[in-house]
Design a protein around this motif. Structure first.
Motif, PDB file in Angstrom:
ATOM      1  N   GLY B   3       0.510  -1.209  -0.099  1.00 53.38           N
ATOM      2  CA  GLY B   3       0.104  -0.096   0.069  1.00 53.38           C
ATOM      3  C   GLY B   3       0.798   1.193   0.007  1.00 53.38           C
ATOM      4  O   GLY B   3       0.437   2.225  -0.090  1.00 53.38           O
ATOM      5  N   SER B  24       3.644   8.026  -1.088  1.00 57.18           N
ATOM      6  CA  SER B  24       2.316   8.125  -0.240  1.00 57.18           C
ATOM      7  C   SER B  24       2.472   6.760   0.780  1.00 57.18           C
ATOM      8  O   SER B  24       2.539   5.620   0.246  1.00 57.18           O
ATOM      9  CB  SER B  24       1.274   7.689  -1.278  1.00 57.18           C
ATOM     10  OG  SER B  24       1.136   8.993  -2.066  1.00 57.18           O
ATOM     11  N   SER B  25       2.128   7.013   1.908  1.00 54.41           N
ATOM     12  CA  SER B  25       2.343   6.035   2.988  1.00 54.41           C
ATOM     13  C   SER B  25       1.033   5.197   2.864  1.00 54.41           C
ATOM     14  O   SER B  25       0.178   5.654   2.538  1.00 54.41           O
ATOM     15  CB  SER B  25       2.514   6.828   4.317  1.00 54.41           C
ATOM     16  OG  SER B  25       1.542   7.680   4.533  1.00 54.41           O
ATOM     17  N   GLN B  26       1.167   3.940   3.726  1.00 55.14           N
ATOM     18  CA  GLN B  26       0.124   3.223   3.748  1.00 55.14           C
ATOM     19  C   GLN B  26      -1.052   3.889   4.826  1.00 55.14           C
ATOM     20  O   GLN B  26      -0.501   4.659   5.690  1.00 55.14           O
ATOM     21  CB  GLN B  26       0.567   1.810   4.377  1.00 55.14           C
ATOM     22  CG  GLN B  26      -0.444   0.693   4.515  1.00 55.14           C
ATOM     23  CD  GLN B  26       0.140  -0.498   5.049  1.00 55.14           C
ATOM     24  OE1 GLN B  26       1.212  -0.841   4.763  1.00 55.14           O
ATOM     25  NE2 GLN B  26      -0.597  -1.232   5.732  1.00 55.14           N
ATOM     26  N   SER B  27      -2.327   3.464   4.636  1.00 55.44           N
ATOM     27  CA  SER B  27      -3.320   3.942   5.452  1.00 55.44           C
ATOM     28  C   SER B  27      -3.161   3.785   6.946  1.00 55.44           C
ATOM     29  O   SER B  27      -2.829   2.618   7.264  1.00 55.44           O
ATOM     30  CB  SER B  27      -4.577   3.489   4.834  1.00 55.44           C
ATOM     31  OG  SER B  27      -5.690   4.033   5.780  1.00 55.44           O
ATOM     32  N   GLY B  28      -3.190   4.741   7.754  1.00 53.88           N
ATOM     33  CA  GLY B  28      -2.967   4.532   8.971  1.00 53.88           C
ATOM     34  C   GLY B  28      -1.760   4.583   9.653  1.00 53.88           C
ATOM     35  O   GLY B  28      -1.349   4.832  10.806  1.00 53.88           O
ATOM     36  N   HIS B  29      -0.635   5.023   8.881  1.00 58.03           N
ATOM     37  CA  HIS B  29       0.765   5.167   9.127  1.00 58.03           C
ATOM     38  C   HIS B  29       1.047   6.756   9.170  1.00 58.03           C
ATOM     39  O   HIS B  29       0.728   7.281   8.193  1.00 58.03           O
ATOM     40  CB  HIS B  29       1.498   4.507   8.038  1.00 58.03           C
ATOM     41  CG  HIS B  29       1.639   2.830   8.084  1.00 58.03           C
ATOM     42  ND1 HIS B  29       2.387   2.178   7.366  1.00 58.03           N
ATOM     43  CD2 HIS B  29       0.995   2.121   9.045  1.00 58.03           C
ATOM     44  CE1 HIS B  29       2.123   0.763   7.705  1.00 58.03           C
ATOM     45  NE2 HIS B  29       1.213   0.839   8.544  1.00 58.03           N
ATOM     46  N   ASN B  30       1.702   7.052  10.154  1.00 56.45           N
ATOM     47  CA  ASN B  30       2.087   8.494  10.540  1.00 56.45           C
ATOM     48  C   ASN B  30       3.461   8.756  10.089  1.00 56.45           C
ATOM     49  O   ASN B  30       4.135   9.791  10.482  1.00 56.45           O
ATOM     50  CB  ASN B  30       1.577   8.987  11.687  1.00 56.45           C
ATOM     51  CG  ASN B  30       2.054   8.211  12.899  1.00 56.45           C
ATOM     52  OD1 ASN B  30       3.259   7.647  12.765  1.00 56.45           O
ATOM     53  ND2 ASN B  30       1.565   8.031  13.844  1.00 56.45           N
ATOM     54  N   ASN B  71      -1.092  14.560   5.441  1.00 58.83           N
ATOM     55  CA  ASN B  71      -1.895  13.512   4.893  1.00 58.83           C
ATOM     56  C   ASN B  71      -0.823  12.277   5.134  1.00 58.83           C
ATOM     57  O   ASN B  71      -0.926  11.195   4.700  1.00 58.83           O
ATOM     58  CB  ASN B  71      -2.572  13.337   3.642  1.00 58.83           C
ATOM     59  CG  ASN B  71      -1.473  13.504   2.585  1.00 58.83           C
ATOM     60  OD1 ASN B  71      -0.225  13.616   3.069  1.00 58.83           O
ATOM     61  ND2 ASN B  71      -1.977  13.383   1.238  1.00 58.83           N
ATOM     62  N   SER B  73       1.953  11.754   3.454  1.00 60.84           N
ATOM     63  CA  SER B  73       2.569  11.585   2.249  1.00 60.84           C
ATOM     64  C   SER B  73       4.043  12.316   2.396  1.00 60.84           C
ATOM     65  O   SER B  73       4.063  13.189   3.405  1.00 60.84           O
ATOM     66  CB  SER B  73       1.942  11.899   1.096  1.00 60.84           C
ATOM     67  OG  SER B  73       1.773  13.413   0.908  1.00 60.84           O
TER      68      SER B  73
END
Lengths: 111, 114
Positions: B3, B24-30, B71, B73
């Motif tokens: 992802g 773009s990072s994986q959803s839920g990753h900060n 977001n 990214s």
């Protein structure tokens, strides 16, 4: 001395064989240890973490020897799909966020 | 698939130019970390961003800089490109910046400097 050193190989083995290789690390206070797999021109992917007691995941066995500062990976019953570069990864002390990679050990499994 | 996406896939630049790579990072990753992998070598840590702030840096000169957006990214910028900057640039996202947070790598951007 490099933080993480690996025998580059290549290790050429027939299908069904067992192959094993080591990785040494320079800082005795290193915190965590991993093996990543990288296929040609692809991104590294986590294969397994390495625990002090040793651990196994299917045909793969990882060992940690803190006294001698090395970790090992053993692959049993090699498959053609095991052909890849195996990267040893260490997290140094006091630097939780940084993965320190070795240069990798190349394994080629032949039919 | 992890992802994690990166763009562009490949890039050719000339010495002295500037380049921006995106992740773009994986959803839920900060958290996003950047690595440089030269041919035949393991990835080398460049820096990490956690919640839009630089959280750590490796042994790279200041002409390597980065950003993380709200977001999560991220961008990697390299100024005054040198021939030795030719490499695969990997970003990795993770749910946090601690020891137990696994880093998941994107497919990388292959940069060639002529």
């Amino acid at each position: 001395r490099k933080e993480v050193e690996q025998d580059p190989g290549p290790f050429n083995v027939p299908e069904g064989a067992t192959v094993a290789f080591n990785c040494t690390y320079s800082n005795s206070a290193s915190q965590s240890f991993f093996w990543y797999r990288q296929d040609c021109r692809k991104e590294p992917k986590l294969l397994m973490s390495v625990y002090s007691s040793g651990n196994e995941d299917g045909r793969f066995t990882a060992q940690l020897n803190r006294a001698s500062q090395y970790i090992s990976l053993l692959i049993r019953d090699s498959k053609l799909s095991d052909s890849a570069t195996y990267l040893c990864v260490v997290i140094p002390p006091l630097v939780d966020y940084k993965l320190s990679f070795g240069a990798g050990t190349t394994v080629t499994v032949r039919a | 698939e992890t992802g994690v996406t990166q763009s562009p896939t490949h890039l050719i630049k000339t010495r002295g130019q500037q380049v921006t790579l995106r992740c773009s990072s994986q959803s839920g990753h900060n958290t996003v970390s950047w690595y440089q992998q030269a041919l035949g070598q393991g990835p080398q840590f460049i820096f990490q961003y956690y919640r839009e702030e630089e959280n750590g840096r490796g042994n790279f000169p200041p002409r390597f800089s980065g950003l993380q957006f709200p977001n999560y990214s991220s961008e990697l910028n390299v100024n005054a490109l040198e021939l030795d900057d030719s490499a695969l640039y990997l970003c990795a996202s993770s749910p946090g910046h601690t020891l137990t947070d696994t880093q998941y790598f994107g497919p990388g951007t292959r940069l060639t400097v002529l």
